[in-house]
Structure formats: C-alpha cells, structure tokens
Design a protein around this motif. Structure first.
Motif, mmCIF file in Angstrom:
data_model
loop_
_atom_site.group_PDB
_atom_site.id
_atom_site.type_symbol
_atom_site.label_atom_id
_atom_site.label_comp_id
_atom_site.label_asym_id
_atom_site.label_seq_id
_atom_site.Cartn_x
_atom_site.Cartn_y
_atom_site.Cartn_z
ATOM 1 N N PRO A 236 -41.787 -53.381 0.650
ATOM 2 C CA PRO A 236 -40.791 -54.122 0.128
ATOM 3 C C PRO A 236 -40.485 -55.597 0.802
ATOM 4 O O PRO A 236 -39.653 -56.407 0.523
ATOM 5 C CB PRO A 236 -39.238 -53.426 0.389
ATOM 6 N N ARG A 237 -41.574 -55.724 1.703
ATOM 7 C CA ARG A 237 -41.631 -57.098 2.588
ATOM 8 C C ARG A 237 -42.151 -58.080 1.784
ATOM 9 O O ARG A 237 -42.588 -57.758 0.342
ATOM 10 C CB ARG A 237 -42.655 -56.873 3.524
ATOM 11 N N PRO A 238 -41.732 -59.284 1.987
ATOM 12 C CA PRO A 238 -42.114 -60.554 1.130
ATOM 13 C C PRO A 238 -43.558 -60.661 1.135
ATOM 14 O O PRO A 238 -44.092 -60.275 2.279
ATOM 15 C CB PRO A 238 -41.492 -61.492 1.885
ATOM 16 N N PRO A 239 -44.334 -61.236 0.277
ATOM 17 C CA PRO A 239 -45.810 -61.265 0.069
ATOM 18 C C PRO A 239 -46.615 -61.685 1.462
ATOM 19 O O PRO A 239 -47.437 -61.600 1.992
ATOM 20 C CB PRO A 239 -46.184 -62.158 -1.286
ATOM 21 N N ALA A 240 -45.822 -62.893 1.932
ATOM 22 C CA ALA A 240 -46.292 -63.519 2.898
ATOM 23 C C ALA A 240 -46.285 -62.502 4.053
ATOM 24 O O ALA A 240 -47.299 -62.511 4.948
ATOM 25 C CB ALA A 240 -45.860 -64.875 3.395
ATOM 26 N N ASP A 241 -45.182 -62.022 4.327
ATOM 27 C CA ASP A 241 -45.408 -61.025 5.642
ATOM 28 C C ASP A 241 -46.312 -59.807 5.196
ATOM 29 O O ASP A 241 -46.992 -59.246 6.095
ATOM 30 C CB ASP A 241 -43.864 -60.270 5.771
ATOM 31 N N ALA A 242 -46.417 -59.224 4.270
ATOM 32 C CA ALA A 242 -47.549 -58.143 3.909
ATOM 33 C C ALA A 242 -49.099 -58.749 4.207
ATOM 34 O O ALA A 242 -49.833 -58.197 4.814
ATOM 35 C CB ALA A 242 -47.472 -57.790 2.518
ATOM 36 N N ILE A 243 -49.078 -59.974 3.808
ATOM 37 C CA ILE A 243 -50.491 -60.731 4.231
ATOM 38 C C ILE A 243 -50.912 -60.791 5.512
ATOM 39 O O ILE A 243 -51.718 -60.618 6.283
ATOM 40 C CB ILE A 243 -50.730 -62.194 3.341
ATOM 41 N N ARG A 244 -49.689 -61.218 6.282
ATOM 42 C CA ARG A 244 -50.070 -61.447 7.760
ATOM 43 C C ARG A 244 -50.204 -60.014 8.256
ATOM 44 O O ARG A 244 -51.005 -59.833 9.321
ATOM 45 C CB ARG A 244 -48.633 -61.896 8.237
ATOM 46 N N ALA A 245 -49.486 -59.230 7.970
ATOM 47 C CA ALA A 245 -49.735 -57.592 8.640
ATOM 48 C C ALA A 245 -51.191 -57.196 8.265
ATOM 49 O O ALA A 245 -51.791 -56.421 8.987
ATOM 50 C CB ALA A 245 -48.816 -56.655 7.976
ATOM 51 N N TRP A 246 -51.618 -57.521 6.997
ATOM 52 C CA TRP A 246 -52.827 -56.991 6.485
ATOM 53 C C TRP A 246 -54.037 -57.965 7.360
ATOM 54 O O TRP A 246 -55.077 -57.280 7.966
ATOM 55 C CB TRP A 246 -52.911 -57.456 5.190
ATOM 56 N N ILE A 247 -53.661 -59.276 7.617
ATOM 57 C CA ILE A 247 -54.865 -59.975 8.323
ATOM 58 C C ILE A 247 -54.529 -59.417 9.774
ATOM 59 O O ILE A 247 -55.794 -59.395 10.357
ATOM 60 C CB ILE A 247 -54.568 -61.245 8.336
ATOM 61 N N GLY A 248 -53.406 -59.067 10.394
ATOM 62 C CA GLY A 248 -53.568 -58.726 11.640
ATOM 63 C C GLY A 248 -54.273 -57.321 11.969
ATOM 64 O O GLY A 248 -54.869 -57.368 12.920
ATOM 65 N N GLY A 249 -54.059 -56.583 10.887
ATOM 66 C CA GLY A 249 -54.787 -55.363 11.307
ATOM 67 C C GLY A 249 -56.376 -55.584 11.301
ATOM 68 O O GLY A 249 -57.245 -54.954 12.064
ATOM 69 N N ARG A 250 -56.802 -56.595 10.433
ATOM 70 C CA ARG A 250 -58.305 -56.871 10.607
ATOM 71 C C ARG A 250 -58.794 -57.540 11.488
ATOM 72 O O ARG A 250 -59.907 -57.289 12.197
ATOM 73 C CB ARG A 250 -58.706 -57.553 9.112
ATOM 74 N N VAL A 251 -57.908 -58.200 12.113
ATOM 75 C CA VAL A 251 -58.518 -59.227 13.447
ATOM 76 C C VAL A 251 -58.417 -58.331 14.517
ATOM 77 O O VAL A 251 -59.140 -58.442 15.359
ATOM 78 C CB VAL A 251 -57.245 -60.424 13.546
ATOM 79 N N SER A 252 -57.466 -57.310 14.839
ATOM 80 C CA SER A 252 -57.513 -56.592 15.871
ATOM 81 C C SER A 252 -58.867 -55.503 15.845
ATOM 82 O O SER A 252 -59.457 -55.209 16.664
ATOM 83 C CB SER A 252 -56.460 -55.732 16.049
#
Length: 54
Positions: free
Chosen positions: A33-49
């Motif tokens: 239910p998060r805004p799209p920008a927040d979902a993208i940040r979470a997706w990228i954050g998981g890949r970076v780690s």
C-alpha cells in the motif's frame, strides 16, 4: 484561470507517473500500500545490500 490551476493540481506529476510505471515494471506496485517511490526505494535497497555482500 482557477479551473486550469485546479485541473493541474488534480493531474499526477511526471515524477509520480514515472514512479508508478517503474514500480509496475518491477512488479512491486501490486504488493504494497506504500507510494510507488517508497516501494522502489525498498526494492533498490534490498539489491544494494545483497550486492555489497558479494
């Protein structure tokens, strides 16, 4: 003039449309239910780690 201003405010910005498009392409737009920008940040954050562990 006021009607044009109200119409502008009700239309999504280009940044919002881009975020929604990218979230949809990544497959994260339907899963949160998060805004799209927040979902993208979470997706990228998981890949970076994960990449930093390699």
């Amino acid at each position: 003039m006021i009607l044009a201003h109200a119409r502008q405010r009700s239309m999504p910005s280009n940044a919002h449309l881009l975020a929604a498009t990218v979230a949809d392409a990544l497959g994260v737009s339907d899963h949160t239910p998060r805004p799209p920008a927040d979902a993208i940040r979470a997706w990228i954050g998981g890949r970076v780690s994960i990449c930093s562990l390699l």
